[in-house]
Motif scaffolding. Structure first.
Motif: not given
Ligand code: BES
Ligand code: MN
Ligand code: MN
Length: 453
Positions: A83-85, A116-118, A150-155, A177-180, A325-327, A393-398, A424-426
């Motif tokens: 997880g990430h702090y 919630s995150d995280d 450092e997850e939020e700054v791309s690990s 656990s880092d999602g919805a 770009c989300r990939l 699935r999710t559109g987010g990234s870890i 989250v992020h808001a």
């Molecule tokens: N927990 C999120 C990823 C996530 C977002 C999972 C929405 C499920 C639903 C994670 O902390 C995050 O915000 N990741 C960043 C990664 C980026 C900074 C490289 C993201 O997805 O923008």
């Protein structure tokens, strides 16, 4: 049920400890919070020690990570919980009802940046492990916690750490656990993440801003140029025009398509929740197919020219945009960056200087639905929630998840505890208290089952 009564007795303390963690403003992107990052790591290290784990802080070129272990004799299975702090910046502060790092519980929600995150989700596992070890002190299970900053700054510094310590971190299962969840009371397990490549584009046309009367018509305008370039990145069908962009995209199978269509997902509600009425996007795909299984390109920020009050008649010499770009599998972030850069350079008109800078990356991944650990996770969710989880699935990234798959060769289980509506992020990020407590319970229940597997 021993786990349940233990959890009932310790609810208040479990909440208080999380609130203490939430009070630490561990914003990884902001150098001003460097000391807070360490404080958060130290807080976690202390909690792991209290549980009888060996617990260490590892410095990295960026923010420290916390590695805690509980080893048993013999050949018990090993679960690594990641997880990430770190949290995203809290601004704009004026949009919060109360300060972001003064957590409070309101209407059944824990409200704070990181709830919630995280922090809330990773802390649920720490308390899940506590409950397990209290009730089953001899549980034949090796437990490793890896909590990064450092997850939020791309690990950036985590993948090298995992690779350098791959024997020590060897695990059968990686639990995250880092999602919805799919929705309130709709528990879910996530089996796919999108990747990301993040860039900055700078356009320069002159060596100073110019009077738009004296020069308008004679010189290029950096903002006009950048706007045209950006507009050219999508076609009328909502597809990204970068040559080669889709070459490595794995098309979804008919079977997966059918499964996604079965999910109780309400497009209108999803959009309505955020005040949106239209849903443009790539033609030929449903809304969740577009978010979960298709790559996208978005401008995340744009700047240039006059942005003050009133008017100023000026031609911008410079303009910039942040574009990411989300990939999806098997797109390689660095490769896509190269394609995007080349395309942007090709779109640049003569006499205009364009620079494309690579900021960061994260790889996409999918996990196999047949992995035994995923089945066990489904059983644990059912035991706690009274229903089987949906597979989403999710559109987010870890970013580190693909490294866990490749380097540790472990089965990855992504057990969602948050909600899409957690902000989250808001501003006013929150985490439902019920989800926190159920998350702790599900974690303990899953670890118990993994131990006896
Ligand atoms: N927990 C999120 C990823 C996530 C977002 C999972 C929405 C499920 C639903 C994670 O902390 C995050 O915000 N990741 C960043 C990664 C980026 C900074 C490289 C993201 O997805 O923008
Ligand atoms: Mn996260
Ligand atoms: Mn995040």
């Amino acid at each position: 049920m021993p786990l349940e009564s233990y959890l009932a007795q310790h609810r208040q303390r479990h909440l208080d400890e999380l609130l203490d963690l939430l009070r630490i403003p561990s914003v990884s992107a902001d150098p001003q919070h460097k000391a807070d990052m360490r404080r958060a790591a130290e807080y976690l290290e202390g909690r792991f020690r209290e549980l009888g784990f060996t617990s260490e802080i590892h410095d990295t070129p960026g923010h420290p990570l916390v590695l805690a272990e509980r080893r048993v004799a013999g050949d018990a299975p090993t679960v690594l919980i990641y997880g990430h702090y770190d949290v995203q910046p809290a601004d704009p502060l004026e949009l919060w009802d109360r300060p972001p790092f003064e957590p409070r519980v309101e209407d059944g929600q824990i409200v704070a940046r990181g709830a919630s995150d995280d922090k809330g989700q990773v802390y649920a596992h720490i308390k899940g492990a506590e409950a397990l070890l209290d009730q089953y002190p001899d549980a034949p299970l090796n437990l490793i916690f890896l909590v990064e900053g450092e997850e939020e700054v791309s690990s950036t510094n985590l993948a090298p750490f995992v690779t350098a310590n791959k024997e020590r971190l060897a695990a059968d299962v990686v639990l995250i656990s880092d999602g919805a969840m799919l929705g309130p009371d709709k528990p879910s397990l996530t089996y796919g993440l999108r990747g990301i490549t993040y860039t900055e584009v700078q356009v320069r046309v002159a060596d100073r801003d110019l009077h738009s009367g004296a020069y308008g018509g004679a010189v290029p305008n950096a903002i006009n140029v950048l706007a045209r370039m950006i507009a050219a990145l999508h076609d009328d069908q909502g597809r990204v025009t970068v040559p080669g962009f889709y070459d490595k995209v794995q098309a979804i199978s008919e079977q997966e398509r059918a499964a996604l269509a079965e999910l109780p997902f309400d497009d209108e509600q999803f959009l309505g929740n955020v005040g949106v009425t239209a849903s443009p996007g790539e033609e030929g795909y449903s809304l969740i197919e577009r978010i979960w299984t298709r790559p996208t390109l978005d401008v995340n920020g744009i700047g240039g020219g006059f942005q003050g009050e009133g008017s100023k008649t000026v031609i911008a010499a410079k303009a910039m945009a942040k574009i990411s770009c989300r990939l999806v599998s098997d797109q390689e972030p660095v490769e896509i960056f190269g394609l995007l850069r080349d395309h942007l350079l090709a779109l640049a008109p003569e006499g205009v200087e364009v620079e494309v800078i690579h900021l960061n990356d994260g790889r996409p991944c999918v996990v196999s639905l047949d992995a035994p650990a995923l089945v066990t996770a489904g059983d644990a969710v059912e035991a706690v929630w009274g229903k089987r989880p949906a597979f989403v699935r999710t559109g987010g990234s870890i970013p580190v998840v693909s490294t866990f798959q490749e380097v540790l060769n472990a089965d990855v289980v992504m057990l969602d505890m948050g909600l899409e509506t957690d902000r989250v992020h808001a501003p006013n990020e929150h985490f439902a208290l019920d989800n926190y407590y159920r998350g702790i319970h599900t974690s303990a229940e899953l670890l118990r089952r993994l131990a006896s597997r």
